[in-house]
Scaffold this motif. Structure first.
Motif, PDB file in Angstrom:
ATOM      1  N   ARG A 164       0.831  -1.197   0.000  1.00 25.28           N
ATOM      2  CA  ARG A 164       0.000   0.000   0.000  1.00 25.28           C
ATOM      3  C   ARG A 164       0.878   1.266   0.000  1.00 25.28           C
ATOM      4  N   ARG A 165       1.920   1.223   0.806  1.00 29.16           N
ATOM      5  CA  ARG A 165       2.838   2.362   0.841  1.00 29.16           C
ATOM      6  C   ARG A 165       3.581   2.498  -0.492  1.00 29.16           C
ATOM      7  N   PHE A 166       3.956   1.363  -1.072  1.00 31.12           N
ATOM      8  CA  PHE A 166       4.720   1.345  -2.325  1.00 31.12           C
ATOM      9  C   PHE A 166       3.915   1.940  -3.482  1.00 31.12           C
ATOM     10  N   VAL A 167       2.663   1.542  -3.613  1.00 31.88           N
ATOM     11  CA  VAL A 167       1.877   2.040  -4.733  1.00 31.88           C
ATOM     12  C   VAL A 167       1.444   3.496  -4.516  1.00 31.88           C
ATOM     13  N   GLY A 168       1.471   3.953  -3.264  1.00 35.25           N
ATOM     14  CA  GLY A 168       1.113   5.335  -3.007  1.00 35.25           C
ATOM     15  C   GLY A 168       2.282   6.292  -3.162  1.00 35.25           C
ATOM     16  N   ALA A 169       3.513   5.750  -3.285  1.00 35.65           N
ATOM     17  CA  ALA A 169       4.701   6.600  -3.396  1.00 35.65           C
ATOM     18  C   ALA A 169       4.866   7.081  -4.821  1.00 35.65           C
TER      19      ALA A 169
END
Length: 248
Positions: free
Chosen positions: A242-247
């Motif tokens: 989730r953090r990766f795709v939001g970066a």
């Protein structure tokens, strides 16, 4: 496709495993796949904005973040013995990734589906061990195999070690796994029986696997403790994805 390689357990453990894993908080799953055995596929649809408590990250979300390659390996890997070296290891600030095939690794503790009868190249060792000292169970634990540390690529230098969390993607499915074994220094593209099962890939270690189209994303600096806790790997994988795709 190449036949699944023998595990470089001693070399991998010495080069990649930083510490001894602590006592298990959750006992490893021993049941057969399809009956609480550990392999699951994460492909639910979104129900809200990513990064704000919404639905699960999809394969498309992850693949969108790994379209471009900033190569961090000094060279490229082969997917099979005798093939050309065409696969680079790429990186973003949060993850390293590569796109390859998937050869089925049955190495680890002997089980009904992973043993010397089902896999002629079976090894009872894995480079990394459970918290109780036993080798991993390829039949029930989704794990991936990374090349042993070499001049081509140094995994620890990029935050990749035993127990690091990975997302493996194939044909719209996402399987969260851990780094659980090491393989030959010049080959890449291998994962456990349970990982293949979770992705809908034929699991026969001799004739199964996927010839191409598999994306491996390993989240830098991540680690599941104990390594055999797949529920923890799933939860941490979802959080990091989730953090990766939001970066951006």
């Amino acid at each position: 496709m190449r036949v699944q390689s023998l595990t470089l357990a001693v070399a991998g453990a010495a080069l990649l495993a930083p510490t001894t894993l602590p006592a298990a908080a959750v006992p490893p799953r021993e049941g057969p796949l399809g009956h609480g055995g550990g392999a699951v596929t994460a492909t639910p649809s979104r129900e809200g904005p990513l990064g704000h408590g919404g639905g699960a990250v999809t394969a498309a979300d992850l693949l969108d973040r790994v379209r471009a390659c900033t190569q961090v390996s000094r060279g490229r890997y082969r997917t099979d013995d005798g093939a050309r070296a065409t696969v680079p290891v790429c990186a973003t600030r949060q993850a390293v990734f590569w796109k390859a095939d998937l050869d089925v690794d049955c190495d680890g503790r002997p089980t009904a589906r992973c043993n010397r009868r089902t896999d002629p190249l079976f090894s009872a060792d894995t480079a990394f061990q459970q918290s109780d000292g036993r080798h991993l169970n390829a039949e029930t634990l989704p794990y991936i195999v990374i090349p042993v540390q070499s001049g081509i690529w140094d995994p620890p230098a990029h935050g990749v070690r035993g127990g690091s969390v990975a997302a493996v993607i194939y044909r719209g499915r996402v399987q969260y796994a851990v780094v659980g074994d090491t393989g030959p220094r010049e080959l890449i593209g291998e994962a456990s029986y349970a990982t293949a099962h979770g992705l809908g890939i034929k699991v026969d270690p001799r004739r199964g696997g996927a010839a191409s189209g598999v994306t491996y994303i390993v989240f830098r600096g991540s680690r599941v403790t104990p390594i055999e806790d797949h529920r923890a790997a799933m939860a941490e994988g979802e959080r990091l994805a989730r953090r990766f795709v939001g970066a951006r």
